[in-house]
Write a protein that holds these residues in place. Structure first.
Motif, PDB file in Angstrom:
ATOM      1  N   VAL A   5      36.999  10.188 151.499  1.00 35.20           N
ATOM      2  CA  VAL A   5      37.420   9.380 150.363  1.00 35.20           C
ATOM      3  C   VAL A   5      37.713  10.277 149.167  1.00 35.20           C
ATOM      4  O   VAL A   5      36.979  11.217 148.896  1.00 35.20           O
ATOM      5  CB  VAL A   5      36.310   8.361 149.981  1.00 35.20           C
ATOM      6  CG1 VAL A   5      36.657   7.609 148.720  1.00 35.20           C
ATOM      7  CG2 VAL A   5      36.054   7.408 151.121  1.00 35.20           C
ATOM      8  N   THR A   6      38.817   9.966 148.451  1.00 35.78           N
ATOM      9  CA  THR A   6      39.158  10.627 147.198  1.00 35.78           C
ATOM     10  C   THR A   6      39.420   9.549 146.168  1.00 35.78           C
ATOM     11  O   THR A   6      40.034   8.533 146.475  1.00 35.78           O
ATOM     12  CB  THR A   6      40.428  11.492 147.357  1.00 35.78           C
ATOM     13  OG1 THR A   6      40.190  12.469 148.363  1.00 35.78           O
ATOM     14  CG2 THR A   6      40.779  12.203 146.070  1.00 35.78           C
ATOM     15  N   ILE A  16      39.441  12.455 140.101  1.00 33.54           N
ATOM     16  CA  ILE A  16      38.162  12.254 139.420  1.00 33.54           C
ATOM     17  C   ILE A  16      37.035  12.740 140.319  1.00 33.54           C
ATOM     18  O   ILE A  16      36.128  13.424 139.884  1.00 33.54           O
ATOM     19  CB  ILE A  16      37.980  10.765 139.057  1.00 33.54           C
ATOM     20  CG1 ILE A  16      39.004  10.363 137.999  1.00 33.54           C
ATOM     21  CG2 ILE A  16      36.575  10.490 138.555  1.00 33.54           C
ATOM     22  CD1 ILE A  16      39.012   8.893 137.664  1.00 33.54           C
ATOM     23  N   LEU A  17      37.115  12.375 141.580  1.00 38.00           N
ATOM     24  CA  LEU A  17      36.167  12.867 142.573  1.00 38.00           C
ATOM     25  C   LEU A  17      36.959  13.576 143.654  1.00 38.00           C
ATOM     26  O   LEU A  17      37.901  13.022 144.196  1.00 38.00           O
ATOM     27  CB  LEU A  17      35.389  11.706 143.207  1.00 38.00           C
ATOM     28  CG  LEU A  17      34.487  10.891 142.298  1.00 38.00           C
ATOM     29  CD1 LEU A  17      33.897   9.717 143.070  1.00 38.00           C
ATOM     30  CD2 LEU A  17      33.376  11.740 141.743  1.00 38.00           C
ATOM     31  N   SER A  18      36.591  14.798 143.937  1.00 35.12           N
ATOM     32  CA  SER A  18      37.280  15.502 145.010  1.00 35.12           C
ATOM     33  C   SER A  18      36.928  14.834 146.338  1.00 35.12           C
ATOM     34  O   SER A  18      36.065  13.958 146.399  1.00 35.12           O
ATOM     35  CB  SER A  18      36.871  16.967 145.017  1.00 35.12           C
ATOM     36  OG  SER A  18      35.477  17.070 145.183  1.00 35.12           O
ATOM     37  N   GLU A  19      37.593  15.230 147.380  1.00 29.42           N
ATOM     38  CA  GLU A  19      37.392  14.593 148.678  1.00 29.42           C
ATOM     39  C   GLU A  19      35.919  14.640 149.079  1.00 29.42           C
ATOM     40  O   GLU A  19      35.293  15.693 149.052  1.00 29.42           O
ATOM     41  CB  GLU A  19      38.240  15.287 149.736  1.00 29.42           C
ATOM     42  CG  GLU A  19      38.164  14.622 151.086  1.00 29.42           C
ATOM     43  CD  GLU A  19      39.097  15.259 152.080  1.00 29.42           C
ATOM     44  OE1 GLU A  19      40.310  15.052 151.956  1.00 29.42           O
ATOM     45  OE2 GLU A  19      38.605  15.977 152.957  1.00 29.42           O
ATOM     46  N   GLN A  20      35.394  13.472 149.394  1.00 28.51           N
ATOM     47  CA  GLN A  20      34.009  13.355 149.827  1.00 28.51           C
ATOM     48  C   GLN A  20      33.962  12.716 151.199  1.00 28.51           C
ATOM     49  O   GLN A  20      34.835  11.930 151.550  1.00 28.51           O
ATOM     50  CB  GLN A  20      33.209  12.469 148.870  1.00 28.51           C
ATOM     51  CG  GLN A  20      33.039  13.019 147.501  1.00 28.51           C
ATOM     52  CD  GLN A  20      32.185  12.096 146.644  1.00 28.51           C
ATOM     53  OE1 GLN A  20      32.043  10.906 146.926  1.00 28.51           O
ATOM     54  NE2 GLN A  20      31.621  12.634 145.589  1.00 28.51           N
ATOM     55  N   THR A 130      42.443  10.541 155.126  1.00 28.33           N
ATOM     56  CA  THR A 130      41.682  10.369 153.893  1.00 28.33           C
ATOM     57  C   THR A 130      42.068   9.071 153.207  1.00 28.33           C
ATOM     58  O   THR A 130      43.251   8.760 153.084  1.00 28.33           O
ATOM     59  CB  THR A 130      41.944  11.556 152.943  1.00 28.33           C
ATOM     60  OG1 THR A 130      41.557  12.762 153.597  1.00 28.33           O
ATOM     61  CG2 THR A 130      41.170  11.410 151.651  1.00 28.33           C
ATOM     62  N   PHE A 131      41.075   8.336 152.748  1.00 25.23           N
ATOM     63  CA  PHE A 131      41.308   7.163 151.913  1.00 25.23           C
ATOM     64  C   PHE A 131      41.404   7.634 150.471  1.00 25.23           C
ATOM     65  O   PHE A 131      40.594   8.442 150.025  1.00 25.23           O
ATOM     66  CB  PHE A 131      40.155   6.156 152.027  1.00 25.23           C
ATOM     67  CG  PHE A 131      40.144   5.394 153.309  1.00 25.23           C
ATOM     68  CD1 PHE A 131      40.900   4.250 153.451  1.00 25.23           C
ATOM     69  CD2 PHE A 131      39.374   5.819 154.378  1.00 25.23           C
ATOM     70  CE1 PHE A 131      40.902   3.534 154.634  1.00 25.23           C
ATOM     71  CE2 PHE A 131      39.360   5.122 155.563  1.00 25.23           C
ATOM     72  CZ  PHE A 131      40.131   3.981 155.695  1.00 25.23           C
ATOM     73  N   THR A 132      42.399   7.130 149.766  1.00 21.33           N
ATOM     74  CA  THR A 132      42.550   7.463 148.351  1.00 21.33           C
ATOM     75  C   THR A 132      42.459   6.177 147.552  1.00 21.33           C
ATOM     76  O   THR A 132      43.203   5.235 147.800  1.00 21.33           O
ATOM     77  CB  THR A 132      43.898   8.163 148.081  1.00 21.33           C
ATOM     78  OG1 THR A 132      43.988   9.322 148.914  1.00 21.33           O
ATOM     79  CG2 THR A 132      44.014   8.573 146.624  1.00 21.33           C
ATOM     80  N   PHE A 133      41.532   6.151 146.617  1.00 20.41           N
ATOM     81  CA  PHE A 133      41.372   5.013 145.715  1.00 20.41           C
ATOM     82  C   PHE A 133      41.936   5.428 144.361  1.00 20.41           C
ATOM     83  O   PHE A 133      41.512   6.431 143.797  1.00 20.41           O
ATOM     84  CB  PHE A 133      39.896   4.631 145.573  1.00 20.41           C
ATOM     85  CG  PHE A 133      39.313   4.043 146.823  1.00 20.41           C
ATOM     86  CD1 PHE A 133      39.235   2.674 146.974  1.00 20.41           C
ATOM     87  CD2 PHE A 133      38.855   4.851 147.841  1.00 20.41           C
ATOM     88  CE1 PHE A 133      38.699   2.118 148.132  1.00 20.41           C
ATOM     89  CE2 PHE A 133      38.319   4.318 149.004  1.00 20.41           C
ATOM     90  CZ  PHE A 133      38.244   2.944 149.145  1.00 20.41           C
TER      91      PHE A 133
END
Length: 144
Positions: A5-6, A16-20, A130-133
């Motif tokens: 998730v990013t 805001i948040l790097s890939e987790q 990857t999911f990107t929000f």
């Protein structure tokens, strides 16, 4: 199952948040977007509720590193890991809020650069994209 998730905000070069990587309690490779949102919220609520709430008599100054200050100014939020609200998060309300926010267009969800438009849309988790929000912000203005 593990998903990537990013979180991003429009108009920002850096996420805001790097890939987790998040571990969700689901094993089937096919999942609806609504169910996925609820599972991600469940994982985040469990993580938040597991944090300890320490009441400190004295507020110690916590100075961040220089590179962390740039991240704080980009996101517009200064947080140093202290939790001042002692309430535990309500899982049911958090899940309802996430679903309602998606329906209201407060954020968009992408899976491998393809926008997911409907809560009933099915996603194949076996592809491991990857999911990107993306948090959407409304423009404010006036006619005066």
């Amino acid at each position: 199952m593990e998903i990537k998730v990013t979180v991003k905000q429009l108009g920002r070069k850096h996420p805001i948040l790097s890939e987790q990587k998040l571990e969700i309690a689901y094993n089937d490779p096919k999942i609806s977007l609504e169910n996925l949102l609820k599972l991600i919220v469940q994982q985040q609520v469990e993580t938040f509720n597991a944090k300890s709430f320490e009441l400190e008599d004295a507020d110690d100054t916590k100075i961040p590193l220089d590179d962390y200050l740039n991240i704080l100014t980009d996101t517009g939020k200064a947080g140093f890991g202290s939790i001042y609200n002692e309430k535990k998060a309500d899982l049911q309300k958090a899940q309802e809020n996430a679903v309602q926010s998606f329906e209201d267009g407060m954020f968009a969800v992408f899976y491998n650069d393809e926008q997911l438009d409907s809560l009933t849309q099915t996603v194949d988790l076996s592809l491991q994209h990857t999911f990107t929000f993306i948090r959407l912000t409304f423009l404010a203005g006036s006619y005066w």
